[in-house]
Scaffold this motif. Sequence first.
Motif, PDB file in Angstrom:
ATOM      1  N   SER A 167      -5.055  -6.020   3.409  1.00 22.23           N
ATOM      2  CA  SER A 167      -5.709  -7.298   2.445  1.00 22.23           C
ATOM      3  C   SER A 167      -7.374  -7.101   2.433  1.00 22.23           C
ATOM      4  CB  SER A 167      -5.442  -8.412   3.528  1.00 22.23           C
ATOM      5  OG  SER A 167      -6.314  -9.765   2.611  1.00 22.23           O
ATOM      6  N   ARG A 191      -8.892  -4.031   2.270  1.00 15.42           N
ATOM      7  CA  ARG A 191      -9.125  -3.169   1.510  1.00 15.42           C
ATOM      8  C   ARG A 191      -9.057  -3.590   0.121  1.00 15.42           C
ATOM      9  NH1 ARG A 191     -11.929   0.087   1.211  1.00 15.42           N
ATOM     10  NH2 ARG A 191     -10.774   2.024   0.631  1.00 15.42           N
ATOM     11  N   LYS A 192      -7.936  -4.249  -0.339  1.00 14.95           N
ATOM     12  CA  LYS A 192      -7.843  -5.072  -1.717  1.00 14.95           C
ATOM     13  C   LYS A 192      -8.926  -5.841  -2.261  1.00 14.95           C
ATOM     14  CE  LYS A 192      -2.504  -4.386  -1.510  1.00 14.95           C
ATOM     15  NZ  LYS A 192      -1.411  -5.146  -1.277  1.00 14.95           N
ATOM     16  N   MET A 238       0.801  -1.161   0.008  1.00 16.95           N
ATOM     17  CA  MET A 238       0.065   0.144   0.046  1.00 16.95           C
ATOM     18  C   MET A 238       0.782   1.411   0.129  1.00 16.95           C
ATOM     19  SD  MET A 238      -3.052  -1.419   0.203  1.00 16.95           S
ATOM     20  CE  MET A 238      -4.050   0.109   0.493  1.00 16.95           C
TER      21      MET A 238
END
Length: 235
Positions: A73, A75-76, A32
């Motif tokens: 993780s 957020r993705k 990030m």
Amino acid sequence: MVAAAQQRAEPWRARLFVPNYPMGEAAKYAGMSAAAVRSWHAPAGNKAPTLPARESRSELSYLQLIEIAVVASFRKSGISLPMIRQARAFAAEKFKTDHPFAEYRFKTDGRTLMADLDQLVGDDGKDKLVNVNKKGQLEWDAILGARLREFEYEDDLAIRWHVAGENSPVFIDPRISFGAPVIRGKPTWLFRDRWVAQEPIATTARDFGVKVSDVEAALKFEGIDISAPPESWLN
């Protein structure tokens, strides 16, 4: 929760709380931007921050690093920050811990955050999931995010992170080299320094007792393109 008694019995546990990772480094490991990670520690309007607030220039502990990796993780996977905040707050209260994302295994289906029900009710909850966003509603799900498979757990603590992917030999473990990224127990920066010093990969592998592929994996993690020689080779 990492108890004081455990820290006395296993001194390395004190390292879990020691500031050791600069923000930029933590963000790089999590894949990030540093700005995004900083925003997770800042209040969101009148809402509490996603992760506990921290001093702007302070380094992060191992437990904070793992929580960043978990949030990254989620957020993705398309999970919103408000949902992550809700899940974390619920889990912190439910499990009575300051670092729920580092101390308990979470699973995600891309929409909701869930914790293993067996962490709440023991073996009776095996293979069931509690949806922490709905405060206890049971759900079934067989999908586990790739990032979460990068963690190895011991006594419900994410004690090892395969920071370059679950199939990579590079990992971070607070018990080894004070939490530096390592490969076969040796810090990856050692391999980088050998490369910069014009040491052939095969020689480095022999000296450290590892495979050539291990050296190549360490160099890749360190951001080195082994197809291009070090600048010093060109002088």
